[in-house]
Scaffold this motif. Structure first.
Motif, PDB file in Angstrom:
ATOM      1  N   LEU A 169       0.628  -1.388  -0.021  1.00 20.99           N
ATOM      2  CA  LEU A 169      -0.098   0.144  -0.066  1.00 20.99           C
ATOM      3  C   LEU A 169       0.752   1.221   0.006  1.00 20.99           C
ATOM      4  O   LEU A 169       0.647   2.215  -0.830  1.00 20.99           O
ATOM      5  CB  LEU A 169      -1.039   0.081   1.204  1.00 20.99           C
ATOM      6  N   MET A 170       2.036   1.066   0.590  1.00 19.58           N
ATOM      7  CA  MET A 170       2.795   2.320   0.569  1.00 19.58           C
ATOM      8  C   MET A 170       3.440   2.546  -0.713  1.00 19.58           C
ATOM      9  O   MET A 170       3.505   3.604  -1.225  1.00 19.58           O
ATOM     10  CB  MET A 170       4.071   2.252   1.762  1.00 19.58           C
ATOM     11  N   PHE A 171       3.854   1.550  -1.452  1.00 21.32           N
ATOM     12  CA  PHE A 171       4.432   1.588  -2.650  1.00 21.32           C
ATOM     13  C   PHE A 171       3.322   1.933  -3.721  1.00 21.32           C
ATOM     14  O   PHE A 171       3.806   1.922  -5.015  1.00 21.32           O
ATOM     15  CB  PHE A 171       5.012   0.064  -2.872  1.00 21.32           C
ATOM     16  N   ALA A 172       2.331   1.917  -3.383  1.00 16.57           N
ATOM     17  CA  ALA A 172       1.134   2.063  -4.307  1.00 16.57           C
ATOM     18  C   ALA A 172       1.200   3.531  -4.952  1.00 16.57           C
ATOM     19  O   ALA A 172       1.061   3.907  -6.023  1.00 16.57           O
ATOM     20  CB  ALA A 172      -0.473   1.817  -3.618  1.00 16.57           C
ATOM     21  N   GLY A 173       1.848   4.254  -3.880  1.00 13.80           N
ATOM     22  CA  GLY A 173       2.024   5.903  -4.285  1.00 13.80           C
ATOM     23  C   GLY A 173       3.058   5.785  -5.480  1.00 13.80           C
ATOM     24  O   GLY A 173       3.077   6.661  -6.507  1.00 13.80           O
TER      25      GLY A 173
END
Length: 395
Positions: free
Chosen positions: A131-135
């Motif tokens: 989810l953090m890397f989704a950015g």
């Protein structure tokens, strides 16, 4: 998405945008600064080197500090760096500003991964990292094309000003939403962070990360001539195909997080196997537009399926002191980027045609698979991993 992780995702969106948008603005920047396009391209190299060399220095130097405070500081450094890029009066000051901006890149993703994993139950850690890397993946779909369009319309400096604005939002979001005391620093401080690098499994995980990244960039660096010269796609259509690749990355990132929470190493082994096979298929269908476009999307999916599990793997194998190792893993990805581009260029210089260039990706993915098999075998030979869980705050 938990709100603290959303704050980290906003920051990763900014970082991804400023890292990659410069590629779409090189002609404008070169003309404005009075340098050649190849010279402007070195701004990309300077950024990558800033990530590689800055990440471990910052991780070690901040090992004793609160993780929340470090993240706020790194996001603020990123804002300052982009502001310096926007106002840089000449090429060399812009290069210096790019390096300053990059210094916090690897450390932010490394420490951010540890923090994200600490905010959720054990069985959802890889998904939290995803989810953090989704950015970062969304930056390739929205931030890069949007930033390129903005720079073309109002000048390249306007793009950096826009990133500054979003960066300030991310700093505020981290300060407001990320809880204090999250993922406390390693009890042993700098010494324990460095000591954990003596573990073979930590190095094997970082080698896999570097090789997986190299398999991507050995081919992706030259994707435009592959699509135009071999597949026969128009130059205008390449942008849309690359957006499809970015969409695949976003899908793969989510899938990778969920699969890694279920079975981490089987996910890594399976993905590397599929990547090697996909590159072989790409050689066969490179001159068939519809098939190639579909394969590009699948490639994007597989490329990012492996990112959350590899970041989680490093966090697990260096669980006693994960911050430095997790940060170094970001450097490993960037080293893989540079090495992959060099591998591909070397193959072309020896006469390998664009159509057969994906075989370089196959070879690199197979080597990565071999390293992953060694790592998995070491896991099986151990009675138990038996690692402590320092990721959670005791407060």
């Amino acid at each position: 998405m938990p709100l603290p992780i959303l704050a980290l995702a906003v920051a990763s969106f900014c970082i991804g945008t400023t890292e990659f948008v410069i590629m779409g603005l090189l002609p404008e920047m070169a003309a404005d600064l009075g340098v050649s396009i190849p010279a402007a391209g070195l701004l990309v190299t300077g950024y990558a080197l800033g990530v590689v060399f800055g990440a471990p220095v910052i991780a070690i130097g901040t090992a004793h500090l609160s993780r929340k405070s470090v993240l706020i500081g790194l996001a603020s450094l990123f804002v300052v760096g982009n502001l310096l890029c926007a106002i840089a009066p000449n090429y060399w000051l812009l290069m210096a500003a790019r390096v300053v901006t990059a210094l916090g890149h690897g450390a932010f993703f490394g420490i951010g991964s540890v923090v994200a994993a600490s905010l959720v139950p054990v069985n959802k850690r890889a998904s939290a990292i995803a989810l953090m890397f989704a950015g970062l993946t969304l930056a390739n779909i929205l931030g890069v094309p949007g930033g390129t369009a903005l720079g073309e319309a109002f000048g390249w400096r306007s793009t950096f000003y826009a990133v500054v604005g979003i960066g300030l939002l991310s700093v505020a979001a981290i300060a407001w939403l990320v809880p204090s005391g999250v993922a406390p620093p390693s009890a042993g401080g700098i010494a324990s962070e460095v000591k954990v690098l003596g573990k073979l499994q930590v190095w094997l995980a970082m080698i896999i990360s570097a090789l997986a990244s190299a398999s991507l960039f050995a081919v992706f660096t030259y994707i435009k001539p592959i699509l135009t010269d071999v597949t026969g796609i128009s130059i205008a259509a390449v942008t849309w195909v690359l957006l499809l690749f970015g969409a695949g990355m976003t899908v793969g990132n989510i899938i990778g997080g969920k699969l890694a929470d279920w079975k981490l190493m089987p996910t890594v082994l399976g993905t590397l196997t599929l990547l090697a096979l996909m590159f072989m298929v790409m050689v066969k269908i490179a001159d068939i537009p519809a098939a190639m476009i579909a394969t590009i999307f699948l490639w994007g999916v597989l490329t990012f399926v492996i990112v959350p599990p590899m970041q989680m793997r490093v966090v697990e194998t260096a669980s006693e002191a994960p911050n430095l190792a997790s940060t170094l893993n970001q450097g490993a990805f960037n080293m893989g980027n540079a090495a992959g581009a060099w591998f591909g260029g070397l193959a072309i210089s020896f006469g390998v045609s664009y159509q057969y260039l994906p075989l370089v990706g196959t070879a690199t993915a197979v080597i990565a698979l071999g390293v992953a098999l060694v790592s998995a075998r070491l896991d099986r030979s151990s009675a138990a991993l038996g690692y402590a869980d320092p990721l959670r705050s005791t407060t």
